[in-house]
Design an enzyme around this catalytic site. Structure first.
Site, PDB file in Angstrom:
ATOM      1  N   GLY A 170       0.800  -1.216   0.000  1.00 44.10           N
ATOM      2  CA  GLY A 170       0.000   0.000   0.000  1.00 44.10           C
ATOM      3  C   GLY A 170       0.833   1.266   0.000  1.00 44.10           C
ATOM      4  O   GLY A 170       2.020   1.238  -0.299  1.00 44.10           O
ATOM      5  N   LEU A 201      -3.855  -5.500  -5.216  1.00 46.82           N
ATOM      6  CA  LEU A 201      -2.788  -4.500  -5.077  1.00 46.82           C
ATOM      7  C   LEU A 201      -1.553  -5.050  -4.352  1.00 46.82           C
ATOM      8  O   LEU A 201      -1.661  -5.604  -3.261  1.00 46.82           O
ATOM      9  CB  LEU A 201      -3.339  -3.294  -4.309  1.00 46.82           C
ATOM     10  N   ASP A 202      -0.383  -4.874  -4.952  1.00 50.66           N
ATOM     11  CA  ASP A 202       0.910  -5.245  -4.356  1.00 50.66           C
ATOM     12  C   ASP A 202       1.000  -6.732  -4.000  1.00 50.66           C
ATOM     13  O   ASP A 202       1.784  -7.127  -3.128  1.00 50.66           O
ATOM     14  CB  ASP A 202       1.195  -4.405  -3.093  1.00 50.66           C
ATOM     15  N   ALA A 203       0.202  -7.553  -4.661  1.00 49.46           N
ATOM     16  CA  ALA A 203       0.185  -8.982  -4.323  1.00 49.46           C
ATOM     17  C   ALA A 203       0.567  -9.855  -5.508  1.00 49.46           C
ATOM     18  O   ALA A 203       0.433 -11.075  -5.454  1.00 49.46           O
ATOM     19  CB  ALA A 203      -1.190  -9.373  -3.805  1.00 49.46           C
TER      20      ALA A 203
END
Lengths: 283, 283, 283, 283
Positions: free
Chosen positions: C200, C226-228
């Site tokens: 995040g 997100l960001d995964a």
């Protein structure tokens, strides 16, 4: 608030810290940073101190007072810097551009608190980069026959622009003894190996030949003995048998840039002291 | 020569360093180490200082004097240690032996300047190691039903042996709130991940599942919130897709041992301070 | 000599390697690189292979033959690349310039074997950098109200220029699901933390708050979450309590540049495969 | 299932991979791992391959067949190992115990898949450790006058116990040329510096004197030239001016243990090949 940075070394004795901190306390100073180190083997005391004054002060007066009240008594080597004084840094280059690009990029981004009066090179190749960053570029070719003349030209430029220190951003000429003696501990080189391994020319070729599993880069002050000056910073990266010399050169470029810029920053922030051909790095 | 170590933190003010260094100077002390840090965001001053006295001194008197002359004025949190006082360290383990072996090996080699009054475990598996190293071993099983009793037994042992701090060498039970509150910032855990990533159980399994390229280990003080205490030390090692969970566990073992022992050493040398759930590590 | 690179994955079975190597051997090919990996847990076979042909060949024919003779039998996911095909890489940026400068510097130095048809940004700030490097710059602002329109404009440009993959050089907008689904495993992001820690926004602020002793950067493929997405590369650098958030940001910049460029290079060299939200990285 | 590991190197030619993989395919083998590397500078092909057979096989027959069908044609250097064959590792030590403890700890934990027929030392100091781990200990003192005799005794023990390879766990004597020639690329040393920097005795003292910012350790095969054999593994750790020689020695111990054990593991898993005084390390 006006700030000064003090660097000292002297024979270790009892009471130095109290004496120095009182010096500033008595002048309404506030010490905001103090770091000290004793080389117990040699019996030498080192200290770095940052002090803020709540009122105006005169740096020249302060120097006289410090010298008379303290430095003479303890027979100190010392330097007292006013923070507002911005250092002037000359950049020497040859044909490789990666360290130059990196320095100028950081300079432009505000990472390096210096002035850069000029870039000097023994080749013309990188003149366009200097132009792009709006920094004067001087082409001072060096040949077997014109060495003395080239050195004279270098010194003239350094004096004219009141340069404080020089960074050799992959400058491929040996710096003259005179230049070194006029800028003691003020010429910073990046060497593309993990010194003392692979001193001299073509370290990546030597590293490849030896079959090491790690390559390094070393940022050091230049002394009369080649690649043997006080080390400011080093770092490494892993390699394997599958990396060609070209791969090492590419990987090394990233390493050189980072190690060089770290060393330059430490110098600019006056966080380095040299003693006995070694550095003390205050953090 | 008798030596003391002072750790302080307080609201940042002008003159603290001069005041403290004078305190020692006036008592014929020689400050051999001083390191300080200011958290400018919160306005907190931190300092660690080592002082040698040329003559005998009384630590109890010194504490009273420091408290009255300085600590009260600046409203300091402070600790003053006599160097000759050796800390007593209890070791809690479960079934994994690698961290225990490593600690005891370092202890025997003289790396860890502590006494180890006992090893405590909720299992009997590692009793033979304790025996081999000639250290008393207490088996305190922990089950759902005997938690209160087990905690009482733990506290009883810790008090009886006047333990200063506890290291959890892969102790697989959650430590009770009472134990934590009786040993604030004196219980050191090794967690087998790069916190805050992969808190909780089975971090290597989670790391494998997420496909990270680096695994880590974290040494931290234990607080009431699981795996969320002040971090003392961390380190990492590279992995690749080809490493199985078993490989990660093996690689992690080396990491855990090193990070844990570094954290323990910093604590023993009184180089750590805790503030706001973070550590200041003096170097 | 003409060269092809083959990437495959399929259910693990006996004889795959012999079958595939014979396919090239029978066509007068010379396999100059082969690397394979079996995920024993899931029973999946992965392979990367580079083959040189001594004579001309037709890539379209080769694909048909490989599909019919091998890929169908083994039910393979596979890609066959002709080396002479240069990938087209679009660069998305916002206001931070360090990753953009780094990519373009490497591009210019010949480190990245791609074409860059354009740079796209939701802000105008970096237009001058694009101009300095002679690359078309498109300003596509994104607001709450124009999201659909902005995405349409992005897709139009990507199609028009036949872009193969996108790099998000600190692009501060969330990429649309449609864009992700049109470029599966072909959008590369640099995240300024050691994922999964500090996903995040504002990871340096979170790292500072948590008091970690190491910060990291993560280069990953973008997925809907997100960001995964699958991690391509990570690296870290040590910090201490004395580093402010500003210091972390500065230190992190160097890290971001290096990790990002390593990830992009692996992608360009077709050394990455994605399976089960993880990457296999061939070396 | 019975498994074999094949290591080969030979002049690079077209078709080697297909030929070798077919060899195993035709015998109902399943290749579960293949890794290959071409030294393009010297034109040498290297490969490591693991193959599982679904039925029993005779390793002696397989060797004859491989030799006749393939190795002769390509003029290969090759080795074919049956996985069930456990290597016999002799450990040579002097007075330092940290590497010995580490090896034996890993051995006991099942990390090192070897037999250890004996520990040999030129001193008696570590006999008790051998006893604690239940491994025969031979004291073979080495003096100026008994060198030939001591070497004879060493060779006799190595032959009697059918030792495959020797690890020098900080063995402080120079190994004889005869021993080296009888165990080519089968004597593994740990040197406590980042070779080629600080070869020879007292590297930590030299590192301290030179003022390096990083120290290293190197695991290498022993050759006739001191500290100049093929490097298997290296790693480093950061130091600063504040570390004394004693600190370096302590920090170095951890490094030596880890680098040494990594090198030994690579050797045991037959993941190393030596060519031209360099190692190829298969991963």
């Amino acid at each position: 608030m006006p700030k000064v940075t003090l660097l000292i070394n002297c024979k270790d004795k009892s009471g130095i810290i109290a004496t120095v901190t009182n010096f500033f306390h008595n002048r309404k100073g506030n010490i905001i940073y103090i770091d000290q180190y004793v080389d117990t083997e040699k019996g030498i005391f080192f200290m770095r101190l940052e002090n803020e004054f709540s009122t105006e002060y005169d740096i020249a007066d302060l120097r006289v007072e410090f010298d008379e009240e303290i430095a003479e008594t303890y027979n100190m080597n010392w330097k007292l810097f006013a923070e507002e004084r911005i250092l002037k840094m000359a950049v020497f280059v040859s044909k490789y551009d990666h360290c130059l690009y990196d320095i100028l990029g950081r300079f432009k981004a505000g990472e390096l608190n210096v002035e850069i009066p000029f870039i000097l090179s023994n080749h013309k190749d990188l003149a366009s980069i200097a132009r792009a960053f709006d920094i004067p570029f001087y082409h001072v070719p060096v040949t077997k026959d014109n060495k003395a003349e080239a050195e004279a030209k270098q010194l003239e430029l350094l004096k004219k622009f009141e340069v404080d220190f020089i960074v050799l951003a992959r400058y491929m000429q040996i710096v003259s003894d005179q230049l070194i003696s006029e800028f003691p501990n003020n010429i910073i080189n990046i060497h593309h190996s993990f010194l003392p391994a692979f001193a001299g020319a073509k370290p990546y070729h030597s590293a490849y030949k030896r079959g090491v599993k790690i390559i390094g880069a070393t940022c050091h002050y230049v002394t009369a003995e080649l690649d043997a000056g006080p080390i400011i910073e080093q770092d490494i990266t892993r390699i394997s048998h599958s990396h060609s010399i070209k791969d090492l050169i590419l990987k090394g470029r990233d390493l050189e840039k980072i190690v060089f810029s770290r060393g330059i920053k430490l110098h600019i922030q006056r966080k380095t002291m040299v003693f006995n051909n070694k550095t003390i790095i205050f953090t």
